[in-house]
Design an enzyme around this catalytic site. Sequence first.
Site, PDB file in Angstrom:
ATOM      1  N   LYS A 140      66.248  67.892 -10.424  1.00  0.00           N
ATOM      2  CA  LYS A 140      66.838  67.483 -12.071  1.00  0.00           C
ATOM      3  C   LYS A 140      66.970  66.479 -12.733  1.00  0.00           C
ATOM      4  O   LYS A 140      67.497  65.679 -11.757  1.00  0.00           O
ATOM      5  CB  LYS A 140      68.259  68.273 -11.298  1.00  0.00           C
ATOM      6  CG  LYS A 140      68.948  68.736 -12.984  1.00  0.00           C
ATOM      7  CD  LYS A 140      70.352  70.251 -13.125  1.00  0.00           C
ATOM      8  CE  LYS A 140      70.693  70.215 -13.549  1.00  0.00           C
ATOM      9  NZ  LYS A 140      71.424  71.575 -14.001  1.00  0.00           N
ATOM     10  N   ASP A 157      80.574  76.282 -11.598  1.00  0.00           N
ATOM     11  CA  ASP A 157      80.217  77.282 -13.057  1.00  0.00           C
ATOM     12  C   ASP A 157      79.301  78.630 -12.761  1.00  0.00           C
ATOM     13  O   ASP A 157      77.944  78.166 -13.004  1.00  0.00           O
ATOM     14  CB  ASP A 157      79.314  75.829 -13.535  1.00  0.00           C
ATOM     15  CG  ASP A 157      78.701  76.387 -14.614  1.00  0.00           C
ATOM     16  OD1 ASP A 157      79.336  77.181 -15.665  1.00  0.00           O
ATOM     17  OD2 ASP A 157      77.418  75.170 -15.425  1.00  0.00           O
ATOM     18  N   VAL A 189      64.420  70.836 -15.362  1.00  0.00           N
ATOM     19  CA  VAL A 189      64.113  70.652 -13.812  1.00  0.00           C
ATOM     20  C   VAL A 189      62.965  71.054 -13.830  1.00  0.00           C
ATOM     21  O   VAL A 189      61.691  71.189 -14.273  1.00  0.00           O
ATOM     22  CB  VAL A 189      64.838  72.000 -13.433  1.00  0.00           C
ATOM     23  CG1 VAL A 189      64.523  72.156 -11.622  1.00  0.00           C
ATOM     24  CG2 VAL A 189      66.523  71.685 -13.348  1.00  0.00           C
ATOM     25  N   GLY A 204      67.741  72.595 -19.576  1.00  0.00           N
ATOM     26  CA  GLY A 204      69.513  73.150 -19.721  1.00  0.00           C
ATOM     27  C   GLY A 204      70.553  72.565 -20.969  1.00  0.00           C
ATOM     28  O   GLY A 204      69.539  71.639 -21.426  1.00  0.00           O
ATOM     29  N   GLY A 205      71.092  72.606 -20.610  1.00  0.00           N
ATOM     30  CA  GLY A 205      71.633  71.842 -21.992  1.00  0.00           C
ATOM     31  C   GLY A 205      72.133  70.088 -21.016  1.00  0.00           C
ATOM     32  O   GLY A 205      72.762  69.365 -21.689  1.00  0.00           O
ATOM     33  N   MET A 206      72.285  70.288 -20.062  1.00  0.00           N
ATOM     34  CA  MET A 206      72.668  68.481 -18.462  1.00  0.00           C
ATOM     35  C   MET A 206      71.505  68.257 -18.798  1.00  0.00           C
ATOM     36  O   MET A 206      71.059  66.555 -18.570  1.00  0.00           O
ATOM     37  CB  MET A 206      74.025  68.625 -17.564  1.00  0.00           C
ATOM     38  CG  MET A 206      75.137  69.380 -18.789  1.00  0.00           C
ATOM     39  SD  MET A 206      76.468  69.241 -17.112  1.00  0.00           S
ATOM     40  CE  MET A 206      76.041  67.470 -17.379  1.00  0.00           C
TER      41      MET A 206
END
Length: 498
Positions: A40, A135, A25, A20-22
Amino acid sequence: MLRVGEVFAGYRVIRKLGSGGMGSVYLVKHPRLPRYDALKVLNQGPSADREFRARFLREAELAGRLSHPNVVAIHDRGIFEGALWIAMQYVEGCDAADLAGSGPGALPVERALHVIAEAARGLDAAHAAGLLHRDVKPANILVSPKPGAPDRVLVTDFGIARATAESTALTADGEVLATVAYAAPEQISGEPLDHRADVYALGGTLYHLLTGSKPFPRPTPAAIMFAHLTDPPPRPSLIVPGLPAQLDGVIARAMAKNPAERYPSCGALAAAAGAALRGQEQPAEPVPPPRRRLGIVIATAVLVVVLALAAGIGIWATGSRDDSPAVAAGTSTTAAPTTTGIRDFSAQWGQVGYIVSAFPDLLPHTTLGTGYRGLRCTRSQVNATVMPSAVSPDFDAMNCTGDGNPLSSLTLACNSSHLPFPAQALPDVTKTGEQQWTRSSGSGRAFWGDGQDADGRATGVLQISFDHPAQSFCLLTAFSRNGSGQTLYERWWPGAPV
């Protein structure tokens, strides 16, 4: 990126599960126990920030205290070779975004509501423990199918959870800690948050599962945030024919701009959605009247200006209101007569009750009711910072969604001082007609034409101004994505009860 077989913080990488953006995983094997975990690993950018590291570790510890069958358990967290990591319970299956990814109707309604109901249990448990998720989105709801039994559903990624007593939406640098597609207006505006921000996001998630589309599909993040701040909640029945119309009302309440008008919990939202599917009426719950929240109004005013400039969109085009600097000549600045004897709707609508009082046959009398031809309306969080100087600085606005035949939406912008509201030029609209109108209720001026909305779709526009003092402090702007401005003037305006 970690390679298969590599050992990271003691965990052996089996395969990559996603990114994902950050961060990314991975499925990993626990170094000592006979089990597999989901690991993660955050990207180097966030990991290198000292303040972010401290917040991440502390918040992971808070989230690790949760123990609930509908929440992914956090086992451990730390820093390895400069990278932040968190080890979580591995759930075999997919996420809700995958289930709804193939378009409208891809996910049966009953299954979508089961997913939402189970996620709601996990979120309510977190709220009871004093934590917000902040979120909530389909990608953060994991679904593990069980043959012959309902899906197992777990909420994941509490990595940005925070204790409710200190929760705000922004970091010190102004970063929005949420996915903008589902972020509540108060998150975007930087207001203090409570559990109702998660209720809003869960409502947006329900809309996505029902329709296969995000709540406000727009071409840029700025346009998406602008829509959360100003546009009426989306209506799933317009996307998926056959959906109960009651689900539109559920989404409208869950995604109300004012947190006080939303469901009191995620579980209440899920229960209302289930009742809507079964055609049952929900018992009426007391809803506090909207209150003027100065902080969010001021913050929204500044943000609306920035978004309109950054996204290159005309405010009229999103169905919220016009924002042209041109003002009709000869505008009066004298105070209008009082409205003694007019029915008062402030008990239901709060500060914008006077707008409903001016148009009682057009607008719904309650926040959850419907008006002329099914109009559903919400109060718009806007401010005069983005309006011409001739408009009173204390104006209000209401946004409404129509049945699409041909009205898609309308906006009523009104001066609470009851000073006349000047007609606004629409420079991005190709004018096709203009006429003075007169009917038993009064008179005024009609202007109509055609343009494009923020998504580039053809949109018909009809603007109505009023001469009579009982309504002259308001400006009505109607929009149609299924017809032209001429269509609005010929098919909607003649029967409109104003």
